[in-house]
Design a protein around this motif. Sequence first.
Motif, PDB file in Angstrom:
ATOM      1  N   ASN A  21      -4.405   9.693  10.732  1.00 54.44           N
ATOM      2  CA  ASN A  21      -3.128   8.683  11.091  1.00 54.44           C
ATOM      3  C   ASN A  21      -2.845   9.048  12.646  1.00 54.44           C
ATOM      4  N   GLU A  22      -1.959   8.428  13.134  1.00 58.16           N
ATOM      5  CA  GLU A  22      -1.427   8.469  14.618  1.00 58.16           C
ATOM      6  C   GLU A  22      -1.248   9.769  15.247  1.00 58.16           C
ATOM      7  N   HIS A  23      -0.924  10.706  14.261  1.00 59.87           N
ATOM      8  CA  HIS A  23      -0.822  12.033  14.827  1.00 59.87           C
ATOM      9  C   HIS A  23      -2.068  13.011  14.547  1.00 59.87           C
ATOM     10  N   GLY A  24      -3.078  12.512  14.153  1.00 63.13           N
ATOM     11  CA  GLY A  24      -4.425  13.141  14.010  1.00 63.13           C
ATOM     12  C   GLY A  24      -4.635  13.810  12.831  1.00 63.13           C
ATOM     13  N   ALA A  25      -3.650  13.681  11.983  1.00 63.34           N
ATOM     14  CA  ALA A  25      -3.868  14.140  10.592  1.00 63.34           C
ATOM     15  C   ALA A  25      -4.943  13.413   9.909  1.00 63.34           C
ATOM     16  N   GLU A  26      -5.787  14.117   8.877  1.00 58.90           N
ATOM     17  CA  GLU A  26      -7.138  13.389   8.276  1.00 58.90           C
ATOM     18  C   GLU A  26      -6.721  13.268   6.935  1.00 58.90           C
ATOM     19  N   PHE A  27      -7.155  12.297   5.966  1.00 59.98           N
ATOM     20  CA  PHE A  27      -6.967  12.036   4.595  1.00 59.98           C
ATOM     21  C   PHE A  27      -8.516  11.235   4.089  1.00 59.98           C
ATOM     22  N   ARG A  28      -8.647  11.457   3.062  1.00 59.37           N
ATOM     23  CA  ARG A  28      -9.522  10.662   2.117  1.00 59.37           C
ATOM     24  C   ARG A  28      -9.097   9.716   1.239  1.00 59.37           C
ATOM     25  N   ILE A  29      -9.568   8.579   1.432  1.00 56.35           N
ATOM     26  CA  ILE A  29      -9.092   7.427   0.206  1.00 56.35           C
ATOM     27  C   ILE A  29      -9.612   7.935  -0.985  1.00 56.35           C
ATOM     28  N   HIS A  30      -8.686   8.019  -2.251  1.00 50.47           N
ATOM     29  CA  HIS A  30      -8.940   8.359  -3.364  1.00 50.47           C
ATOM     30  C   HIS A  30      -8.924   7.113  -4.257  1.00 50.47           C
ATOM     31  N   ASP A  31      -8.261   6.245  -4.173  1.00 51.60           N
ATOM     32  CA  ASP A  31      -7.993   5.016  -5.179  1.00 51.60           C
ATOM     33  C   ASP A  31      -7.165   3.983  -4.669  1.00 51.60           C
ATOM     34  N   PHE A  32      -7.337   3.025  -5.393  1.00 51.30           N
ATOM     35  CA  PHE A  32      -6.300   1.856  -4.977  1.00 51.30           C
ATOM     36  C   PHE A  32      -5.759   1.298  -6.400  1.00 51.30           C
ATOM     37  N   CYS A  33      -4.596   0.561  -6.048  1.00 49.40           N
ATOM     38  CA  CYS A  33      -3.925   0.175  -7.348  1.00 49.40           C
ATOM     39  C   CYS A  33      -2.841  -0.791  -6.656  1.00 49.40           C
ATOM     40  N   VAL A  34      -2.327  -1.583  -7.552  1.00 46.80           N
ATOM     41  CA  VAL A  34      -1.224  -2.611  -7.340  1.00 46.80           C
ATOM     42  C   VAL A  34      -0.100  -2.153  -8.307  1.00 46.80           C
ATOM     43  N   GLU A  35       1.155  -2.405  -7.892  1.00 50.35           N
ATOM     44  CA  GLU A  35       2.589  -2.539  -8.795  1.00 50.35           C
ATOM     45  C   GLU A  35       2.467  -3.894  -9.287  1.00 50.35           C
ATOM     46  N   LEU A  36       2.607  -4.007 -10.509  1.00 56.87           N
ATOM     47  CA  LEU A  36       2.735  -5.256 -11.354  1.00 56.87           C
ATOM     48  C   LEU A  36       3.744  -6.375 -10.888  1.00 56.87           C
ATOM     49  N   ASP A  37       4.816  -5.625 -10.451  1.00 56.54           N
ATOM     50  CA  ASP A  37       5.966  -6.471 -10.038  1.00 56.54           C
ATOM     51  C   ASP A  37       5.916  -6.831  -8.346  1.00 56.54           C
ATOM     52  N   ASN A  38       4.650  -6.313  -7.802  1.00 54.85           N
ATOM     53  CA  ASN A  38       4.510  -6.669  -6.397  1.00 54.85           C
ATOM     54  C   ASN A  38       2.920  -6.691  -6.210  1.00 54.85           C
ATOM     55  N   ILE A  39       2.194  -7.613  -6.845  1.00 55.33           N
ATOM     56  CA  ILE A  39       0.853  -7.475  -6.647  1.00 55.33           C
ATOM     57  C   ILE A  39       0.265  -7.963  -5.260  1.00 55.33           C
ATOM     58  N   SER A  40       0.949  -8.565  -4.582  1.00 54.48           N
ATOM     59  CA  SER A  40       0.549  -8.941  -3.111  1.00 54.48           C
ATOM     60  C   SER A  40       0.403  -7.643  -2.239  1.00 54.48           C
ATOM     61  N   GLU A  41       0.811  -6.498  -2.705  1.00 57.11           N
ATOM     62  CA  GLU A  41       0.939  -5.126  -1.789  1.00 57.11           C
ATOM     63  C   GLU A  41      -0.056  -4.213  -2.580  1.00 57.11           C
TER      64      GLU A  41
END
Length: 81
Positions: A21-41
């Motif tokens: 992130n913009e502060h230098g903290a590191e993360f790993r992507i674990h998974d992806f999903c969509v909420e059924l009431d907002n499938i465009s995000e």
Amino acid sequence: MKIETNSSIALSVLRGALLTNEHGAEFRIHDFCVELDNISEVLVSIKKINNEGNLDDETIELYFSSLKKWTIQLQGGYINE
């Protein structure tokens, strides 16, 4: 190498990628999903990398569109669960 417009990859290819992130903290992507009431995000599930270099147990979910200022480093399918 320049990425052409309208290029695409499967989201599964990004699992395990290193995010910073913009502060230098590191993360790993674990998974992806969509909420059924907002499938465009698309929601991305990430795990923070702690000071010892290990993944936290807690999963954080953020909208993929909110990561515009973050950097990504592809890891060739690296997944550490």
